[in-house]
Motif scaffolding. Structure first.
Motif: not given
Length: 211
Positions: A2-6, A9-11, A17-20
């Motif tokens: 569930a944390n994967l979609f939080h 989450n670091p990812i 950041k990449v999108a910014d």
């Protein structure tokens, strides 16, 4: 799982950041198209990147546009001065490289040294314009002094910029879509955590700070 979609989450933080960085590159490119506005666009890019380096960014477009408008006059004058110096050094290098009389080689290498120092100043002058509230005379003086006292780090910043651009041109062209924002973000990390703290410019409450 569930944390994967939080959202924390670091990812997802990394992808955000990449999108910014991509969005910053697009904004800088679009607002640099008139050429004369490259200075204001570069100052705005540095302003947002410095905030991102401190994890203080909010709305990228609003922050970029605000900085662009506020720095338009001074940064345009700054850009025109730096552009003129760039043509001066490029022209001098071309002329003295082709010259054949005695002493021309010495003058060429002298020009080359000053051209390298010019490029180093170019690494710093727009971030300082984004951070400090001062006139052009003081800005150039502080840029020159900071460059001399942190020459190895400034060279490292130049190498980073050159490598990212070279990778985009010769290896994987999609990198260019992240180049301006990526270079500015990496430079901002160096400035915020290594160079600026030496002068008390890491404090957002400083009298000279714009941020």
């Amino acid at each position: 799982m569930a944390n994967l979609f939080h959202y924390d989450n670091p990812i997802w933080r990394f992808m955000g950041k990449v999108a910014d960085i991509f969005f910053l590159t697009v904004l800088w490119t679009l607002l640099s198209l008139p050429v004369v506005t490259i200075g204001a666009a570069s100052s705005a890019l540095c302003y947002v990147s410095l905030k991102m380096a401190r994890n203080e960014e909010s709305y990228i477009f609003q922050s970029f546009w605000k900085a662009f408008k506020e720095n338009l006059r001074q940064s345009t004058a700054l850009w025109l001065i730096m552009l003129g110096l760039g043509f001066f050094f490029a022209g001098g290098l071309y002329i003295w490289h082709r010259a054949t009389f005695e002493g021309a080689a010495f003058i060429f290498w002298l020009y080359l040294v000053f051209a390298v120092l010019y490029l180093c100043m170019l690494m710093l002058v727009f971030p300082l314009a984004a951070r400090l509230d001062t006139n052009l005379k003081n800005l150039f003086f502080m840029t020159f002094m900071v460059m001399l006292k942190n020459l190895s780090w400034v060279f490292f910043m130049a190498v980073i910029a050159g490598c990212i651009i070279a990778l985009g041109i010769f290896v994987f062209w999609p990198i260019l879509f992240f180049s301006a924002g990526g270079i500015s973000f990496i430079h901002s990390k160096i400035l915020e955590y290594i160079i600026f703290p030496k002068y008390g410019w890491d404090s957002v409450s400083g009298a000279e700070s714009k941020n």
